[in-house]
Design a protein around this motif. Structure first.
Motif, short mmCIF file in Angstrom:
data_model
loop_
_atom_site.label_atom_id
_atom_site.label_comp_id
_atom_site.label_asym_id
_atom_site.label_seq_id
_atom_site.Cartn_x
_atom_site.Cartn_y
_atom_site.Cartn_z
N HIS A 127 0.91 -1.35 0.32
CA HIS A 127 0.26 0.07 0.07
C HIS A 127 1.09 1.49 0.11
CE1 HIS A 127 -3.46 2.23 1.10
NE2 HIS A 127 -3.15 3.10 2.02
N ARG A 128 1.81 1.26 0.56
CA ARG A 128 2.73 2.52 0.86
C ARG A 128 3.56 2.91 0.11
NH1 ARG A 128 4.32 0.33 5.68
NH2 ARG A 128 5.71 -0.44 5.25
N LEU A 129 4.13 1.50 -1.17
CA LEU A 129 4.77 1.34 -1.94
C LEU A 129 3.53 2.22 -3.50
CD1 LEU A 129 6.67 -0.97 -2.56
CD2 LEU A 129 7.22 0.70 -2.43
N ARG A 130 2.42 1.74 -3.58
CA ARG A 130 1.12 2.25 -4.72
C ARG A 130 1.04 3.73 -4.32
NH1 ARG A 130 -2.38 -3.38 -5.74
NH2 ARG A 130 -1.15 -4.11 -6.86
N ALA A 131 1.29 3.50 -2.79
CA ALA A 131 0.56 5.09 -2.47
C ALA A 131 2.20 6.21 -2.77
CB ALA A 131 0.01 5.74 -1.10
#
Length: 119
Positions: free
Chosen positions: A70-74
């Protein structure tokens, strides 16, 4: 290669099943063709000898894995998600389940013109 032959055989069976009086649902044949073409391109892009899979993140904690994804995608990082692989390696009695994010790294393209410039 084998999966391509198998995919083609399955597609023919599906098309034969839909060849009755009613025919396929609108857009279904086009959708199947598009999916088939995408699998063909991916097979060529990730074929043996064209590169390797590099592990970016691995954990045995599913919530940590999901949070990291989730952090990588955001984030603003430029990750080609079409070249990413999200694996769940199912555990058994002796091994816990492992979650892994890998990115395909293509082999550098060899430029024959560069060999002559070095001499």
């Amino acid at each position: 290669m084998i999966s391509t032959v198998l995919d083609d055989a399955v597609n023919r069976l599906v098309e034969d099943a839909w060849s009755g009086d009613a025919g396929p649902m609108p857009g279904q044949r086009k959708s199947k063709r598009r999916q088939h073409d995408e699998r063909q391109r991916a097979g060529a892009r990730f074929a043996p000898g064209t590169g390797h899979w590099e592990v970016l993140f691995e954990t045995q904690d599913e919530s940590e894995w999901r949070a990291h994804i989730h952090r990588l995608r955001a984030s603003d990082e430029q990750i080609d998600w079409t070249a990413a692989r999200l694996d769940t390696l199912c555990g058994r009695l002796m091994q816990p389940t492992t979650y892994r994010l890998s990115l395909f790294v293509p082999r550098p393209v060899h430029d024959p013109g560069q060999d002559h410039a070095d001499h």
